[in-house]
Design a protein around this motif. Structure first.
Motif, PDB file in Angstrom:
ATOM      1  N   HIS A   1      69.854   6.297  43.881  1.00  0.00           N
ATOM      2  CA  HIS A   1      71.185   5.976  43.357  1.00  0.00           C
ATOM      3  C   HIS A   1      71.857   5.084  44.631  1.00  0.00           C
ATOM      4  O   HIS A   1      71.109   4.926  45.515  1.00  0.00           O
ATOM      5  N   LEU A   2      73.178   4.790  44.669  1.00  0.00           N
ATOM      6  CA  LEU A   2      73.529   4.095  45.733  1.00  0.00           C
ATOM      7  C   LEU A   2      74.960   4.708  46.301  1.00  0.00           C
ATOM      8  O   LEU A   2      75.975   4.173  46.621  1.00  0.00           O
ATOM      9  N   ASN A   3      74.892   6.066  46.238  1.00  0.00           N
ATOM     10  CA  ASN A   3      75.823   6.927  46.980  1.00  0.00           C
ATOM     11  C   ASN A   3      75.452   7.090  48.356  1.00  0.00           C
ATOM     12  O   ASN A   3      74.580   8.303  48.416  1.00  0.00           O
ATOM     13  N   PRO A   4      75.833   6.747  49.440  1.00  0.00           N
ATOM     14  CA  PRO A   4      75.249   7.129  50.757  1.00  0.00           C
ATOM     15  C   PRO A   4      75.367   8.517  51.127  1.00  0.00           C
ATOM     16  O   PRO A   4      74.965   9.069  51.970  1.00  0.00           O
ATOM     17  N   ASP A   5      76.495   9.198  50.572  1.00  0.00           N
ATOM     18  CA  ASP A   5      76.777  10.490  50.846  1.00  0.00           C
ATOM     19  C   ASP A   5      75.913  11.566  50.456  1.00  0.00           C
ATOM     20  O   ASP A   5      75.895  12.544  50.705  1.00  0.00           O
ATOM     21  N   ALA A   6      75.411  11.081  49.234  1.00  0.00           N
ATOM     22  CA  ALA A   6      74.355  11.916  48.444  1.00  0.00           C
ATOM     23  C   ALA A   6      72.871  11.648  49.089  1.00  0.00           C
ATOM     24  O   ALA A   6      72.193  10.841  48.611  1.00  0.00           O
ATOM     25  N   THR A   7      72.588  11.899  50.262  1.00  0.00           N
ATOM     26  CA  THR A   7      71.619  11.499  50.958  1.00  0.00           C
ATOM     27  C   THR A   7      70.204  11.506  50.362  1.00  0.00           C
ATOM     28  O   THR A   7      69.151  11.093  50.769  1.00  0.00           O
ATOM     29  N   GLN A   8      70.094  12.635  49.564  1.00  0.00           N
ATOM     30  CA  GLN A   8      68.840  13.041  48.907  1.00  0.00           C
ATOM     31  C   GLN A   8      68.042  12.076  48.171  1.00  0.00           C
ATOM     32  O   GLN A   8      66.999  11.838  48.388  1.00  0.00           O
ATOM     33  N   ASN A   9      68.725  11.472  47.366  1.00  0.00           N
ATOM     34  CA  ASN A   9      68.068  10.131  46.663  1.00  0.00           C
ATOM     35  C   ASN A   9      68.753   8.932  46.683  1.00  0.00           C
ATOM     36  O   ASN A   9      68.807   8.135  46.027  1.00  0.00           O
ATOM     37  N   TYR A  10      69.655   8.885  47.830  1.00  0.00           N
ATOM     38  CA  TYR A  10      70.401   7.425  48.376  1.00  0.00           C
ATOM     39  C   TYR A  10      69.139   6.637  48.803  1.00  0.00           C
ATOM     40  O   TYR A  10      68.278   6.862  49.533  1.00  0.00           O
ATOM     41  N   ASP A  11      69.241   5.108  48.196  1.00  0.00           N
ATOM     42  CA  ASP A  11      67.997   4.137  48.599  1.00  0.00           C
ATOM     43  C   ASP A  11      68.976   3.442  49.444  1.00  0.00           C
ATOM     44  O   ASP A  11      69.520   2.381  49.128  1.00  0.00           O
ATOM     45  N   ASP A  12      68.739   3.684  50.942  1.00  0.00           N
ATOM     46  CA  ASP A  12      69.601   2.657  51.746  1.00  0.00           C
ATOM     47  C   ASP A  12      68.893   1.351  51.730  1.00  0.00           C
ATOM     48  O   ASP A  12      69.702   0.580  52.300  1.00  0.00           O
ATOM     49  N   ILE A  13      67.744   0.949  51.553  1.00  0.00           N
ATOM     50  CA  ILE A  13      67.171  -0.328  51.353  1.00  0.00           C
ATOM     51  C   ILE A  13      68.107  -1.121  50.287  1.00  0.00           C
ATOM     52  O   ILE A  13      68.472  -2.283  50.703  1.00  0.00           O
ATOM     53  N   ALA A  14      68.196  -0.260  49.111  1.00  0.00           N
ATOM     54  CA  ALA A  14      68.929  -1.287  48.371  1.00  0.00           C
ATOM     55  C   ALA A  14      70.551  -1.370  48.602  1.00  0.00           C
ATOM     56  O   ALA A  14      71.027  -2.324  48.471  1.00  0.00           O
ATOM     57  N   GLY A  15      70.913  -0.339  49.120  1.00  0.00           N
ATOM     58  CA  GLY A  15      72.344  -0.195  49.640  1.00  0.00           C
ATOM     59  C   GLY A  15      72.798  -1.376  50.514  1.00  0.00           C
ATOM     60  O   GLY A  15      74.010  -1.599  50.321  1.00  0.00           O
ATOM     61  N   ALA A  16      71.736  -1.566  51.467  1.00  0.00           N
ATOM     62  CA  ALA A  16      71.903  -2.895  52.347  1.00  0.00           C
ATOM     63  C   ALA A  16      72.314  -4.017  51.842  1.00  0.00           C
ATOM     64  O   ALA A  16      73.096  -5.005  52.315  1.00  0.00           O
ATOM     65  N   TYR A  17      71.926  -4.202  50.618  1.00  0.00           N
ATOM     66  CA  TYR A  17      72.173  -5.431  49.726  1.00  0.00           C
ATOM     67  C   TYR A  17      73.737  -5.456  49.113  1.00  0.00           C
ATOM     68  O   TYR A  17      74.461  -6.400  48.881  1.00  0.00           O
ATOM     69  N   VAL A  18      74.133  -4.187  48.803  1.00  0.00           N
ATOM     70  CA  VAL A  18      75.262  -3.995  47.941  1.00  0.00           C
ATOM     71  C   VAL A  18      76.503  -3.903  48.604  1.00  0.00           C
ATOM     72  O   VAL A  18      77.669  -4.187  48.470  1.00  0.00           O
ATOM     73  N   PHE A  19      76.329  -3.290  49.952  1.00  0.00           N
ATOM     74  CA  PHE A  19      77.290  -2.637  50.784  1.00  0.00           C
ATOM     75  C   PHE A  19      77.644  -3.458  52.050  1.00  0.00           C
ATOM     76  O   PHE A  19      76.375  -3.217  52.698  1.00  0.00           O
ATOM     77  N   GLU A  20      78.596  -3.946  52.373  1.00  0.00           N
ATOM     78  CA  GLU A  20      78.745  -4.507  53.674  1.00  0.00           C
ATOM     79  C   GLU A  20      78.947  -3.346  54.849  1.00  0.00           C
ATOM     80  O   GLU A  20      79.435  -2.568  54.800  1.00  0.00           O
ATOM     81  N   ARG A  21      77.964  -4.018  56.050  1.00  0.00           N
ATOM     82  CA  ARG A  21      78.175  -2.953  57.085  1.00  0.00           C
ATOM     83  C   ARG A  21      79.287  -3.411  57.860  1.00  0.00           C
ATOM     84  O   ARG A  21      80.031  -4.408  57.926  1.00  0.00           O
TER      85      ARG A  21
END
Length: 598
Positions: free
Chosen positions: A80-100
């Protein structure tokens, strides 16, 4: 997620993710996935298509082209795409959806603001100003309310910024937030606290406000996979067992720079499958992928390798409660025996560097921070095996050599299992070399290769003697010695399972006498020092402590390998400074320097 060790939210995330996700997740976070047989991919899902083109009003042509990369975190359908739920957060996918918030350029060693227009620090506050044109992909502006919600949720999970801040409020307008600091704080620490690779703006207030009145388990249990509202260059479209799909975000602040319609991340867990994907044209890029020299050489000419410092690499961690390895003389003997250059030569000469001296400072940063004092530091033999010095140390500690093996005064041989993670191919080679060197000298070590969950679990439970482990926490934060020096003492990634004593102690002095130091208390004082010049003496004292007591032995530091194909996309020249910001495949689209070809 909790963090009871003093503010390493990002690396605690890494540890908890690893324990939950196993080897594949660990490899993804470490940027170093294991080898083994690959499956070669699915051609039905990855074909680059340049079929039609459209031209949005006021923008350059946008091509109906798909950029194909991969995730090795796990099956997208389970992530999924919730960075606070680290167990199954895909940070590689999140990098395209959320700005740093910002990108750290490893070439210039400076931050470049991304989602922020400004950040400033004074003696009492840390102020962030969001870009005026930063919007969510539903058209809502990203506001102070969103950031306040995000950081208040992160307070529940002990994010690094809360090491230094006590509260957050809206500033003078809806694009400004202000942290009130606990005390005057080094600005560099504050910027690193929110400027890491994983630090992104993701909490759209209407979606996340429901968790403000819940405890940490509420936000940590939220699988964000439906109606995802992002603010990055691409918007979430779909996911299944095979891949993630994202489409160009027309509301994105720098949308004018992005001239292709889609990003797809294939599910590929094995190094060999990823390498084959790049060679065969299945993939247009990979954010991080280890490739030994023969594989790198086999890549087509249109596949570009980009190297950036990892500030992370192979080291040795000791159980400081162990009857042998808890003794500093034994640890020093090990450091003298290991020929670090030989280890790097076997494990990856193109992408491995070795520290000049052993201390908790990254290779490229040692000379800058230690200055002329560096000559006083013990090298332990960077490119040699100093067996005479090692033998002398062991004899001073009461050990004798009998039948080719070192024994203590009770006749017990220095024997133990040497822990190492299964599947990390370059680490496997490094471990083989280290253990061979130590056994040739007279230790009796047996390699214990374990799956990632067991590997971390044994370290966390203090159920080990010594083994392989990264000696720097990695990423931009490792570039400032405060973080890695503190990290080696506390090692939150294994909950301090190495049991390193951090209280006051007397050790040999740099001038030949003795010095008394409380290393953890001293390094904490750097947080209140406003300049590098003010912090230098303290950093050198604590670095010297590490050099003399060896919480870890740093053996190698890796260069990250990012890959881009110019077959269907325009890519920057190899000397373009923008390549100093990780990861090129994720960062470049927003700059216009990764664009679809006509």
């Amino acid at each position: 997620m909790s963090n009871d060790s003093g503010g390493y939210g990002e690396v605690v995330n890494r540890r908890q993710f690893i324990r939950a996700a196993g080897a594949t997740g660990a490899a993804a976070l470490a940027g170093c996935s294991g080898g083994g047989g690959g499956n070669g991919g699915n051609g039905d899902n990855n074909e680059n298509e340049t079929v039609t083109s459209v031209t949005p009003p006021g923008q350059e042509q946008v091509y109906d082209t798909r950029f194909v990369s991969a995730t090795n975190n796990g099956v997208p359908a389970n992530y999924h795409l919730n960075p606070d739920a680290t167990q199954n957060y895909d940070d590689i996918a999140g990098a395209y959806v959320f700005e740093r918030f910002a990108g750290y350029n490893f070439q210039t060693q400076e931050f470049e603001l991304v989602a922020l227009e400004d950040w400033s620090v004074d003696s009492e506050t840390f102020t962030l100003t969001i870009r005026e044109d930063l919007n969510w992909d539903n058209g809502d502006p990203v506001t102070a309310r969103d950031l306040i919600t995000q950081f208040r949720l992160q307070k529940k999970t002990n994010a690094p910024i809360w090491d230094f801040a006590e509260s957050i409020e809206q500033g003078e307008d809806e694009k400004t937030v202000v942290f009130t600091l606990k005390s005057e704080t080094n600005p560099r620490l504050l910027k690193h606290a929110i400027g890491g690779q994983l630090d992104r703006i993701y909490a759209h207030h209407p979606t996340f406000k429901q968790f403000l009145d819940q405890d940490a388990s509420g936000i940590q249990g939220f699988a964000y996979e439906e109606d995802v509202i992002g603010n990055g260059p691409f918007s979430f479209e779909s996911k299944d067992k095979q891949s993630w799909k994202f489409t160009r975000n027309d509301e994105y602040a720098d949308a004018d720079y992005i001239n292709f319609e889609e990003v797809q991340l294939l599910n590929r867990g094995e190094n060999t499958a990823l390498q084959q994907g790049l060679r065969g044209g299945e993939l247009d890029g990979m954010h991080s992928l280890f490739a030994p020299p023969n594989i790198a050489k086999s890549m087509p000419d249109h596949v570009q390798e980009i190297n950036t410092p990892a500030k992370w690499g192979y080291g040795i961690v000791f159980n400081h409660d162990h009857k042998h390895f808890g003794k500093v003389e034994v640890r020093k003997a090990i450091a003298h025996v290991i020929n670090r250059e030989a280890v790097a030569g076997n494990a990856g000469p193109r992408t491995k560097a070795t520290p000049d001296v052993i201390t908790g400072i990254a290779v490229d940063d040692q000379e800058r921070w230690l200055g002329d004092d560096m000559d006083a530091f013990e090298t332990y033999g960077q490119d040699s095996s100093q067996e005479d010095k090692a033998a002398s140390l062991l004899r001073d500690a009461g050990y004798t050599k009998s039948g080719g093996k070192w024994q203590d005064s009770d006749g017990n041989t220095i024997s133990a299992d040497y822990a190492t993670p299964a599947g990390w191919t370059d680490w496997t080679t490094a471990t083989d070399t280290v253990v061979d060197q130590l056994n040739s000298f007279g230790f009796d070590l047996k390699i214990n290769s374990a799956p990632m969950g067991d590997f971390y679990g044994n370290y966390i439970d203090n159920n080990f003697a010594l083994g392989a482990f990264y000696w720097l926490p990695g990423g931009a934060r490792s570039s400032f010695p405060f973080y890695p020096l503190r990290w080696e003492m506390q090692c939150p990634d294994i909950d301090g399972g190495h049991a390193f004593p951090t209280g006051e102690k007397t050790i040999p002095g740099m001038d030949g006498g003795e010095m008394t130091i409380n290393p953890l208390e001293e390094i904490q004082t750097v947080a209140q020092m406003s300049t590098d010049e003010e912090a230098t003496d303290t950093i050198r004292r604590v670095a010297w402590h590490h050099n003399q007591t060896l919480p870890f032995v740093g053996v190698t530091e890796k260069q990250e390998q990012t890959w881009l194909s110019s077959d269907d996309f325009n890519t920057p020249a190899s000397n373009d400074p923008v390549l100093g910001i990780k990861w090129a495949s994720q960062y470049l689209p927003r700059t216009g320097k990764l664009s679809a070809k006509d």
